[in-house]
Scaffold this active site. Structure first.
Site, PDB file in Angstrom:
ATOM      1  N   ALA A 173       3.064  -1.585  -6.643  1.00  0.00           N
ATOM      2  CA  ALA A 173       3.564  -0.441  -7.618  1.00  0.00           C
ATOM      3  C   ALA A 173       4.155   0.529  -6.667  1.00  0.00           C
ATOM      4  CB  ALA A 173       2.978  -0.021  -8.595  1.00  0.00           C
ATOM      5  N   GLY A 191       0.172  -4.075  -7.435  1.00  0.00           N
ATOM      6  CA  GLY A 191       1.142  -4.683  -8.536  1.00  0.00           C
ATOM      7  C   GLY A 191       2.086  -5.818  -8.053  1.00  0.00           C
ATOM      8  N   GLU A 194      -6.204  -0.692  -5.306  1.00  0.00           N
ATOM      9  CA  GLU A 194      -5.839   0.530  -6.193  1.00  0.00           C
ATOM     10  C   GLU A 194      -6.916   1.528  -5.829  1.00  0.00           C
ATOM     11  OE1 GLU A 194      -5.039  -2.446  -7.007  1.00  0.00           O
ATOM     12  OE2 GLU A 194      -3.149  -2.508  -8.229  1.00  0.00           O
TER      13      GLU A 194
HETATM   14  N1  COA Z   1       5.152   1.678  -2.426  1.00  0.00           N
HETATM   15  C1  COA Z   1       6.183   2.552  -2.096  1.00  0.00           C
HETATM   16  N2  COA Z   1       6.742   2.227  -0.958  1.00  0.00           N
HETATM   17  C2  COA Z   1       6.021   1.301  -0.082  1.00  0.00           C
HETATM   18  C3  COA Z   1       4.861   0.601  -0.763  1.00  0.00           C
HETATM   19  C4  COA Z   1       4.544   0.789  -2.026  1.00  0.00           C
HETATM   20  N3  COA Z   1       3.383   0.049  -2.650  1.00  0.00           N
HETATM   21  N4  COA Z   1       4.422  -0.325   0.277  1.00  0.00           N
HETATM   22  C5  COA Z   1       5.352  -0.199   1.314  1.00  0.00           C
HETATM   23  N5  COA Z   1       6.083   0.840   0.996  1.00  0.00           N
HETATM   24  C6  COA Z   1       7.142   1.620   2.079  1.00  0.00           C
HETATM   25  C7  COA Z   1       6.589   2.263   3.025  1.00  0.00           C
HETATM   26  O1  COA Z   1       6.347   3.393   2.594  1.00  0.00           O
HETATM   27  C8  COA Z   1       7.603   2.274   4.296  1.00  0.00           C
HETATM   28  O2  COA Z   1       8.711   3.085   3.619  1.00  0.00           O
HETATM   29  P1  COA Z   1       9.387   4.152   4.808  1.00  0.00           P
HETATM   30  O3  COA Z   1      10.224   3.198   5.715  1.00  0.00           O
HETATM   31  O4  COA Z   1      10.686   4.628   3.813  1.00  0.00           O
HETATM   32  O5  COA Z   1       8.414   4.800   5.348  1.00  0.00           O
HETATM   33  C9  COA Z   1       8.093   0.705   4.015  1.00  0.00           C
HETATM   34  O6  COA Z   1       7.967   0.148   2.711  1.00  0.00           O
HETATM   35  C10 COA Z   1       7.579  -0.014   5.037  1.00  0.00           C
HETATM   36  O7  COA Z   1       6.193  -0.028   4.787  1.00  0.00           O
HETATM   37  P2  COA Z   1       5.113   0.216   6.002  1.00  0.00           P
HETATM   38  O8  COA Z   1       3.778   0.811   5.741  1.00  0.00           O
HETATM   39  O9  COA Z   1       6.031   1.141   7.153  1.00  0.00           O
HETATM   40  O10 COA Z   1       4.858  -1.231   6.775  1.00  0.00           O
HETATM   41  P3  COA Z   1       3.534  -1.479   7.556  1.00  0.00           P
HETATM   42  O11 COA Z   1       3.919  -3.062   8.128  1.00  0.00           O
HETATM   43  O12 COA Z   1       2.981  -0.667   8.250  1.00  0.00           O
HETATM   44  O13 COA Z   1       2.336  -1.787   6.257  1.00  0.00           O
HETATM   45  C11 COA Z   1       1.288  -2.412   4.085  1.00  0.00           C
HETATM   46  C12 COA Z   1       2.523  -3.000   5.214  1.00  0.00           C
HETATM   47  C13 COA Z   1       1.717  -3.253   3.132  1.00  0.00           C
HETATM   48  C14 COA Z   1      -0.121  -2.789   4.841  1.00  0.00           C
HETATM   49  C15 COA Z   1       1.632  -0.911   3.850  1.00  0.00           C
HETATM   50  O14 COA Z   1       2.852  -0.814   3.417  1.00  0.00           O
HETATM   51  C16 COA Z   1       0.705  -0.597   2.685  1.00  0.00           C
HETATM   52  O15 COA Z   1      -0.409  -0.587   2.719  1.00  0.00           O
HETATM   53  N6  COA Z   1       1.389  -0.637   1.474  1.00  0.00           N
HETATM   54  C17 COA Z   1       1.123  -0.007   0.258  1.00  0.00           C
HETATM   55  C18 COA Z   1       0.050  -1.094  -0.334  1.00  0.00           C
HETATM   56  C19 COA Z   1      -0.623  -0.555  -1.609  1.00  0.00           C
HETATM   57  O16 COA Z   1      -1.572   0.124  -1.604  1.00  0.00           O
HETATM   58  N7  COA Z   1      -0.131  -1.016  -2.754  1.00  0.00           N
HETATM   59  C20 COA Z   1      -0.919  -0.927  -4.131  1.00  0.00           C
HETATM   60  C21 COA Z   1      -0.013   0.015  -4.654  1.00  0.00           C
HETATM   61  S1  COA Z   1      -0.609  -0.103  -6.457  1.00  0.00           S
END
Ligand code: COA
Length: 268
Positions: free
Chosen positions: A74, A119, A142
């Site tokens: 999400a 999500g 989460e």
């Molecule tokens: N919500 C909003 N934005 C998100 C997102 C999320 N769940 N997951 C990734 N993004 C965005 C990042 O903020 C980044 O945006 P930016 O370029 O404007 O800064 C872009 O997507 C790329 O992500 P990034 O974190 O730079 O990639 P990465 O390869 O370093 O890491 C993940 C990948 C998946 C490990 C990391 O993005 C992450 O931990 N995301 C959140 C996962 C999470 O906790 N999800 C549960 C939500 S309920």
């Protein structure tokens, strides 16, 4: 090849339908790793309403744009700004949309092509079956945000892999890679990188050779195992079995077997 064009224009999704009636629905926000903001959720609702209504769509593959993510969760930006009332409403809204996906009367297959977190993992769980590529990663992180899964994940994961494994994932928020996901039953097949959508489409085609009414009834019958207590589930199975016995397809399917030929199903 696109057989029919969608009725709606989507900003965050792509919906393509091939000549066999297999739709590929792609969550298309690759710069945000396909995170589910309210626009994506609203469009998912519209898309699955369209998918349910259109007879020419017979099965659906759900995937994410780009090579890195199915859906990375999400949208955390939107989550950061909720109070109790709006948080509960957001959870109920997500649950409602994912229920709509799960209750689709056509096969819905998740082609998990990278991160399926939060999500995104819940979206994959709302699909009927999941295939994962070598780089598929599942997780419900989460708790690391001070939250719990809110789009049905605590319920669906528990039913799919059991309470112990579900709690092991949900309490730690750890990431589960493709091999472990296979062992847990989170995915039913691991594919080569870059091949997961293709294999999911082939898998749909192998389903579509069968009687369409039977496929639909099978989804409903298996769904009943999760929705109802056992006696009501058996009741539903018998009701659906009876209805199918009265169908032309069941007459055709059984006759074709006895006559040693391929059946020609018409969906009646
Ligand atoms: N919500 C909003 N934005 C998100 C997102 C999320 N769940 N997951 C990734 N993004 C965005 C990042 O903020 C980044 O945006 P930016 O370029 O404007 O800064 C872009 O997507 C790329 O992500 P990034 O974190 O730079 O990639 P990465 O390869 O370093 O890491 C993940 C990948 C998946 C490990 C990391 O993005 C992450 O931990 N995301 C959140 C996962 C999470 O906790 N999800 C549960 C939500 S309920």
């Amino acid at each position: 090849m696109s057989m029919s064009s969608p009725d709606f224009t989507y900003q965050t999704l792509k919906l393509d339908v091939d000549d066999k009636g297999v739709a590929t629905l792609t969550i298309n926000r690759p710069d945000k790793l396909n995170a589910l903001n309210s626009e994506v959720l609203n469009e998912l609702e519209t898309a699955f309403t369209e998918i349910k209504q259109k007879d020419e769509i017979r099965a659906v593959v759900v995937t994410g744009a780009g090579e890195k993510a199915f859906v990375a969760g999400a949208d955390i930006k939107e989550l950061s700004d909720l109070n109790e009332l709006r948080g509960r409403a957001a959870s109920e809204r997500g649950q409602e949309i994912f229920d709509l996906i799960e209750s689709t009367n056509k096969p819905v297959i998740a082609a998990v092509n990278g991160f399926a977190l939060g999500g995104g993992c819940e979206l994959a769980l709302a699909c009927h079956i999941r295939l994962g590529s070598e780089n598929a990663v599942f997780g419900l992180p989460e708790v690391s945000l001070g939250l719990i899964p809110g789009y049905g994940g605590s319920q669906r994961l528990t039913r799919l892999i059991g309470r112990g494994h579900a709690l092991s994932m949900i309490l730690t928020g750890r990431q589960v890679k493709a091999d472990e996901a296979m062992n847990l039953g989170l995915i039913t097949r691991k594919t080569e990188q870059g091949k997961v959508v293709e294999e999911a489409v082939e898998f749909c085609k192998s389903i579509l050779k069968n009687g369409p009414l039977a496929v639909q009834a099978a989804i409903e019958a298996v769904g009943a195992a999760e929705k109802y207590p056992a006696d009501e589930g058996y009741n539903k199975e018998a009701e659906l079995f009876g209805k199918l016995c009265a169908s032309e397809d069941a007459k055709e399917g059984t006759a074709a077997f006895l006559e040693k030929r391929k059946p020609n199903f018409t969906g009646r």
